[in-house]
Design a protein around this motif. Structure first.
Motif, short mmCIF file in Angstrom:
data_model
loop_
_atom_site.label_atom_id
_atom_site.label_comp_id
_atom_site.label_asym_id
_atom_site.label_seq_id
_atom_site.Cartn_x
_atom_site.Cartn_y
_atom_site.Cartn_z
N ASN A 229 -11.54 38.66 -2.88
CA ASN A 229 -12.81 38.70 -2.38
C ASN A 229 -13.73 38.81 -3.61
O ASN A 229 -13.53 39.83 -4.42
N GLY A 230 -14.75 38.05 -3.49
CA GLY A 230 -15.96 38.25 -4.59
C GLY A 230 -15.40 37.78 -5.65
O GLY A 230 -16.05 37.92 -6.93
N ALA A 231 -14.19 36.76 -5.94
CA ALA A 231 -14.11 36.44 -7.40
C ALA A 231 -14.94 35.32 -7.69
O ALA A 231 -14.95 35.06 -8.90
N GLY A 232 -15.63 34.73 -6.80
CA GLY A 232 -16.72 33.66 -7.31
C GLY A 232 -16.39 32.36 -6.89
O GLY A 232 -16.68 31.56 -7.18
N LYS A 233 -15.37 32.24 -5.83
CA LYS A 233 -14.67 30.86 -5.51
C LYS A 233 -15.84 30.16 -4.55
O LYS A 233 -16.09 28.99 -5.37
N THR A 234 -16.50 30.84 -3.73
CA THR A 234 -17.53 29.92 -3.20
C THR A 234 -18.85 29.82 -3.98
O THR A 234 -19.32 28.53 -3.98
N THR A 235 -19.06 30.59 -5.00
CA THR A 235 -20.09 30.18 -5.98
C THR A 235 -19.73 29.01 -6.76
O THR A 235 -20.57 28.47 -7.03
N PHE A 236 -18.58 29.17 -7.24
CA PHE A 236 -18.10 27.74 -7.94
C PHE A 236 -18.22 26.60 -7.10
O PHE A 236 -18.85 25.62 -7.37
N PHE B 73 -18.18 24.75 4.98
CA PHE B 73 -18.57 25.91 4.43
C PHE B 73 -17.70 26.94 4.84
O PHE B 73 -17.06 26.97 6.10
N GLN B 74 -17.84 28.29 4.18
CA GLN B 74 -16.88 29.31 4.44
C GLN B 74 -17.27 29.88 5.93
O GLN B 74 -16.36 30.31 6.69
N ASN B 75 -18.73 30.09 6.21
CA ASN B 75 -18.92 30.73 7.42
C ASN B 75 -19.67 29.35 7.96
O ASN B 75 -20.61 28.88 7.46
N GLU C 226 -8.74 29.38 -0.06
CA GLU C 226 -7.99 29.76 0.95
C GLU C 226 -7.42 31.20 0.73
O GLU C 226 -6.96 31.45 -0.30
N HIS C 227 -7.34 32.15 1.70
CA HIS C 227 -6.69 33.35 1.42
C HIS C 227 -5.17 33.38 1.92
O HIS C 227 -4.53 34.12 1.62
N ASP C 228 -5.04 32.31 2.69
CA ASP C 228 -3.56 32.18 3.44
C ASP C 228 -2.70 31.71 2.48
O ASP C 228 -2.64 30.39 2.23
N ASN D 71 -23.68 36.29 2.36
CA ASN D 71 -24.44 35.62 1.23
C ASN D 71 -23.70 34.14 0.87
O ASN D 71 -24.24 33.52 0.16
N ASP D 72 -22.64 34.11 1.62
CA ASP D 72 -21.84 32.83 1.28
C ASP D 72 -22.57 31.73 1.70
O ASP D 72 -23.31 31.83 2.95
N ARG D 73 -22.60 30.61 1.12
CA ARG D 73 -23.28 29.38 1.75
C ARG D 73 -22.08 28.56 2.01
O ARG D 73 -21.26 28.19 1.07
N1 LIG Z 1 -26.95 34.01 -4.45
C1 LIG Z 1 -26.55 35.07 -4.86
N2 LIG Z 1 -26.89 35.99 -5.55
C2 LIG Z 1 -26.42 37.24 -6.11
N3 LIG Z 1 -25.29 37.21 -6.01
C3 LIG Z 1 -24.71 36.30 -5.57
C4 LIG Z 1 -24.95 35.25 -4.85
N4 LIG Z 1 -24.05 34.49 -4.39
C5 LIG Z 1 -22.80 35.28 -4.63
N5 LIG Z 1 -23.07 36.35 -5.37
C6 LIG Z 1 -21.99 37.30 -5.88
O1 LIG Z 1 -21.13 36.57 -6.64
C7 LIG Z 1 -19.79 37.06 -6.70
C8 LIG Z 1 -18.86 35.93 -6.18
O2 LIG Z 1 -19.11 35.79 -4.82
P1 LIG Z 1 -18.28 34.67 -4.12
O3 LIG Z 1 -19.08 34.41 -2.75
O4 LIG Z 1 -18.50 33.53 -4.90
O5 LIG Z 1 -17.01 35.15 -3.96
P2 LIG Z 1 -15.61 34.46 -3.11
O6 LIG Z 1 -14.79 34.28 -4.22
O7 LIG Z 1 -16.00 33.34 -2.42
O8 LIG Z 1 -15.21 35.73 -2.14
P3 LIG Z 1 -14.70 35.64 -0.68
O9 LIG Z 1 -13.06 35.28 -0.67
O10 LIG Z 1 -14.98 36.81 -0.10
O11 LIG Z 1 -15.29 34.22 0.08
C9 LIG Z 1 -19.99 38.43 -5.63
O12 LIG Z 1 -20.01 39.37 -6.20
C10 LIG Z 1 -21.32 38.19 -4.84
O13 LIG Z 1 -21.98 39.26 -4.48
#
Ligand SMILES: Nc1ncnc2c1ncn2[C@@H]1O[C@H](COP(=O)(O)OP(=O)(O)OP(=O)(O)O)[C@@H](O)[C@H]1O
Ligand SMILES: [Mg+2]
Lengths: 613, 305
Positions: free
Chosen positions: B54-61, B99-101, B223-225, B303-305
């Motif tokens: 969690n929080g690795a940055g996958k969704t951000t990527f 989208f994740q959510n 995916e986490h599964d 905050n996930d999109r």
């Molecule tokens: N818009 C934003 N502004 C600031 N920080 C952000 C933003 N979006 C994501 N982050 C941060 O970036 C990091 C990566 O978040 P991300 O959602 O990409 O993780 P993830 O790998 O998708 O996690 P998960 O498995 O829980 O979905 C987190 O620390 C998050 O808080």
């Protein structure tokens, strides 16, 4: 007694099924058969009493002194009594009346009885109050009071299915317990008026369905003309009570759902029918005074419908919409040949209407382009600002603070009447044996504009662009990710809305003779202003066609008819809006999506096949 | 040249052709570097997994790939073209996502949701909607037919007239996939497509993803599964604290110690000996059969999109 069932719900299913009686009692503790008899009998007696004299003097408006001939408020009670009687008989299962109540006859009966009671008691109290005491009542007054009271008591004694109560949390403090109980009572109270989804309608032959539509239109026209034609405050209040409860009882009876299913099936015929009915309105009036109200309502409603594209479909909260009406009106006024216009030209109507629409649309694009990048509240604030900027600019283009274009606060006056193909809108005409006055002429013209707006609304909402608007409204990020160019699509909605408002404005200028900056404020006592337009959309129902039309009619008529509200008008308006948002947030006429939302239980699929893919 | 042709330029061409090419993608939010210098490619005909704690940055990527975020550094190419910085243009170019959510249009019907997905592949504007010429009716009918086809493909054809909000969770996820497919993408990005699904639904989703690949669409899935990922993917990349740690086929990734360490937390000063690692692995393997649907119950973050 129902509380136990929550505790032990396992093996007793046959028992509860055979004896639901204790769970189903009325709001008032009378035996059900007696209640039903009282309600029906009360209804019949109310009908009879409408033919009696209620007061000895004709000092009370409407002349309620005549035996054998109901007048004024008595007519309303008569209608309520008939409804009560019909639904009462239907709840007995009288043959032939079953078709009247595909929903719930009991709930319909309750609503009808309440409406009759409300109207009758309002009348009786108003007589006693205005004439100074109960002595002013004739026997008929007492009879109607007792009859409607009996009907309402009887109706409220009818049993209904109480919802399963929530268990009480033993740790609750007194206040929490009180809140819990009042919530419980409120659910019970609402359940008393619950109605089940009507059974699927028997398929009628299409000619019968069309007859139903025509009948519905005729009723609508009748109710509307009656409301506009009410000559004094008391009658209008009585009308509001009776119309509100009457409509509620018809919808509890399931008739409204039936009729709207039929109208949805024949949308074009319904639309034509509605416009024929609206066009027939001036012919039912002997006096141009009511056509005046009619044309103002129609302008207001048409602009509200245009706003519904922007707010209801695309979800853009525009608080300065009336400015576009103003742009259209000023543009048309400038080229109308008015002596106070600096341009001394007189364009034909089609050209000035087109110009009004186009200029308003250009303003829409100019204002929309920088602001539509904002979301939500910011957009609302900026549009509010632009609306005011328009008004102040127009105010200052008076030759002293700026160039002389709009004549400042005096506005452009003496706008000549339209003359289309030799038809002079300022003069009276004899059509089909009735006299059609100036305002009625404009009413008919405005009706064509309304028709255009309705068609534009309908066609655009049911298309690729309309779906994109709704998608943006629902979730802008997701809509962008689906490939929708959000800015462009929003700009189209904004410009289209502006264009339609400008079109209405070009007619409005001629109807009102004069255009002044005050007419186009954010909030103003006379309806077409941004606050009232938005209220009409929200009150009527966002995203629907009939919603803003109904909302605008109510919002125009109520202040116009209830003169005594005076300074409290805006206050009453605010209270009404708050109540409405609390109890019916979807508006008076919810749109199809919201309706689906409300019938989710009815629609919910029984079994889900997991074997997709 | 509009609507009819199902999936125009994605016929399973030369397998191995690079579809997505991300180079040095970095995304910073103020002081936080959510994605750090990630290189990543997806070839046509591939199913690629992206995993990480969690929080690795996958969704951000993902957001960087789809134009929702503009990467601070680096560039993303789709079929050789640098992606435009607007998410609607990315979709038009051929990348679709979920989208994740879940982000459905809740108050629209299932069919309408898919029709919105067809937006980029249709052209009818306001005038055509107002004038309603024959072209409009033709395009509308074609769109509807195509949307129904997609609903059949994901198994929702019976629910076409339901409101999206009224669908059960698993079906909402499927509808999101159908909606994304409606834009006729060459690459589909799925963000935790089985979150909240029961094991049976997860399995049908697995088949669905294979079927999508067979249509010639490359798939990138977060995916986490783990069981789902390792069954499905030709290649898996692991993202830890914004950096790509490992990339390779299922066996490589599964066996990699650093991945296990990342999932279990940072190693202590004296990293766990081989014994301990083996122990943990054994425990995991034992726990997995019944635990495979608990791991996916990771709640979506706001905050996930
Ligand atoms: N818009 C934003 N502004 C600031 N920080 C952000 C933003 N979006 C994501 N982050 C941060 O970036 C990091 C990566 O978040 P991300 O959602 O990409 O993780 P993830 O790998 O998708 O996690 P998960 O498995 O829980 O979905 C987190 O620390 C998050 O808080
Ligand atoms: Mg995520």
């Amino acid at each position: 007694m129902t509380t136990e069932t929550t505790a032990s719900e396992t093996p007793e299913t046959p028992e509860t099924a055979s004896a639901p009686a204790p769970a189903a009692s009325g709001l008032i503790g009378l035996p059900a058969p007696l209640g039903r008899a009282l309600a029906t009998g009360g209804g019949i007696l109310a009908v009879v009493s409408a033919f009696m004299s209620w007061t000895w003097t004709s000092a009370f408006p409407g002349d309620l002194t005549v035996y054998g001939y109901p007048g004024g408020l008595q007519v309303l009670v008569l209608i309520g009594g008939i409804l009560t009687t019909l639904f009462g008989l239907a709840s007995y299962g009288v043959r032939g009346l079953g078709a009247l109540t595909p929903g719930s006859a009991d709930s319909a009966l309750k609503m009808a009885a309440l409406g009759t009671f409300g109207t009758a008691w309002y009348t009786v109290i108003a007589i006693s109050d205005e004439l100074g005491g109960v002595v002013n009542l004739d026997p008929g007054g007492f009879v109607v009071a007792i009859a409607t009271l009996a009907a309402v008591i009887g109706a409220l004694a009818l049993p209904f299915e109480r919802p399963e109560p929530d268990p009480v949390d033993p740790d609750d403090t007194g206040w929490e317990l009180f809140k819990h109980n009042s919530r419980q009572n409120w659910t019970n109270f609402r359940a008393a008026f619950a109605t089940k989804a009507p059974a699927p309608a028997p398929t009628l032959p299409s000619w019968a369905e069309i007859l139903v539509i025509i009948a519905a239109m005729a009723v609508g026209l009748f109710v509307f003309s009656y409301g506009i034609g009410t000559a004094y405050d008391e009658l209008f209040i009585g009308f509001l009570i009776m119309a509100g409860f009457g409509f509620a009882s018809l919808s509890k009876a399931g008739i409204v759902a039936r009729v709207s299913a039929i109208t949805a099936k024949h949308r074009n015929i319904t639309m034509i029918g509605a416009f024929v009915a609206a066009a027939a309105f001036p012919f039912t009036q002997s006096n141009d005074q009511y056509a005046t109200i009619g044309v103002y309502i129609l302008i207001f409603a048409t602009v509200a419908l245009g706003l519904n594209i922007v707010v209801g479909l695309a979800g853009l909260l525009d608080l300065g919409y009336v400015a576009f009406l103003g742009v259209g009106a000023y543009t048309a006024a400038l080229v109308s040949g008015s002596p106070s216009s600096p341009l001394h030209v007189q364009w034909p109507f089609w050209a000035s209407a087109l110009l009004g629409a186009v200029v308003a649309m250009i303003f829409g694009v100019v204002i929309g382009a920088p602001t539509l990048r904002l979301r939500g509240d910011y957009l609302a604030i900026v549009t509010l600002g632009f609306g005011e900027i328009f008004r102040i600019t127009v105010l200052n283009l008076d030759g002293t603070s700026g160039p002389d274009v709009t004549n400042g606060s005096n506005g452009i006056s003496s706008i000549p009447n339209l003359n289309i193909l030799g038809f002079d809108f300022g003069a009276q005409h004899q059509i089909l044996g009735s006299t059609i006055g100036r305002f009625a002429n404009y009413l008919l013209l405005m009706l064509i504009i309304t028709l255009i707006v309705v068609i534009v609304f309908r066609r655009s909402s049911d298309s690729r662009i309309g779906r994109a608007w709704v998608a943006i409204r629902e979730d802008e990020t997701a809509a962008l990710a689906m490939g929708i160019n959000g800015f462009r699509v929003k700009l189209i909605a904004f410009a289209l809305g502006a264009c339609l408002a400008g079109l209405s404005g070009s007619v409005q200028a001629h109807v009102t003779y004069t255009v002044t900056p005050e007419q186009y404020q954010f909030a103003y006592v006379v309806p077409p202003n941004s606050a009232f337009l938005l209220a009409a959309v929200v009150l009527g129902g966002m995203g629907t066609i009939s919603g803003p039309l109904v909302g605008a009619s109510l919002l125009y008529l109520i202040p116009a008819k209830l003169q005594f509200l005076g300074d409290y008008q805006l206050f009453a308006f605010g209270v009404t809006l708050i109540l409405l948002m609390r109890f019916r947030p979807e508006g008076l006429i919810p749109n199809r999506r919201r309706q689906l939302e409300f019938h989710e239980e009815a629609e919910a699929p029984a079994v889900l096949t997991k074997a997709g893919a | 040249m509009t609507t009819e042709t199902p999936i125009p330029d994605t016929a399973p061409a030369a397998p191995g052709e690079v579809v997505l090419d991300a180079r040095g993608v970095t995304m910073r939010f103020g002081g936080l570097t959510a994605v750090r210098n990630v290189d990543f490619t997806v070839r046509s005909g591939e199913i690629v997994g992206l995993i990480g704690p969690n929080g690795a940055g996958k969704t951000t990527f993902f957001n960087c790939l789809t134009g929702l975020y503009i990467p601070t550094e680096g560039e993303v190419r789709y079929k050789g073209q640098v992606l435009p910085p607007k998410s609607f243009k990315v979709t038009a170019a051929g990348i679709a996502r979920t989208f994740q959510n879940i982000r459905l249009f809740a108050n629209m019907t299932v069919l309408e949701n898919v029709l919105v997905g067809r937006h980029t592949r249709t052209k009818e504007g306001l005038w055509s909607a107002l004038l309603r010429g024959p072209g409009f009716h033709r395009a509308e009918a074609a769109s509807r037919a195509r949307a129904m086809e997609l609903l059949e493909f994901v198994g929702l054809e019976k629910k076409a007239e339901h409101l999206a909000r009224n669908l059960p969770y698993g079906e909402q996820r499927k509808l999101e996939i159908a909606r994304a497919l409606a834009s006729e993408p060459g690459l589909l990005l799925l963000d935790e497509p089985t979150a909240g699904m029961n094991p049976q639904e997860t399995r049908t989703t697995e088949e669905l993803v294979f079927a999508i690949r067979d249509k010639g669409i490359a798939v990138l899935v977060i995916e986490h599964d783990m069981r789902f990922i390792f069954n499905l993917c030709d290649r898996v990349a692991v993202l830890v604290q914004g950096e790509k740690l490992v990339e390779g086929d299922s066996a490589t990734v599964q066996g990699d110690e650093r991945v296990i360490a990342a999932y279990l937390g940072e190693p202590f000063e004296n990293a766990p000996g081989d014994e301990e690692v083996a122990e943990v692995e054994a425990a995991e393997a034992a726990a997995e059969p019944e635990a495979d649907n608990t791991s996916d119950a990771v709640p979506g973050k706001e905050n996930d999109r």
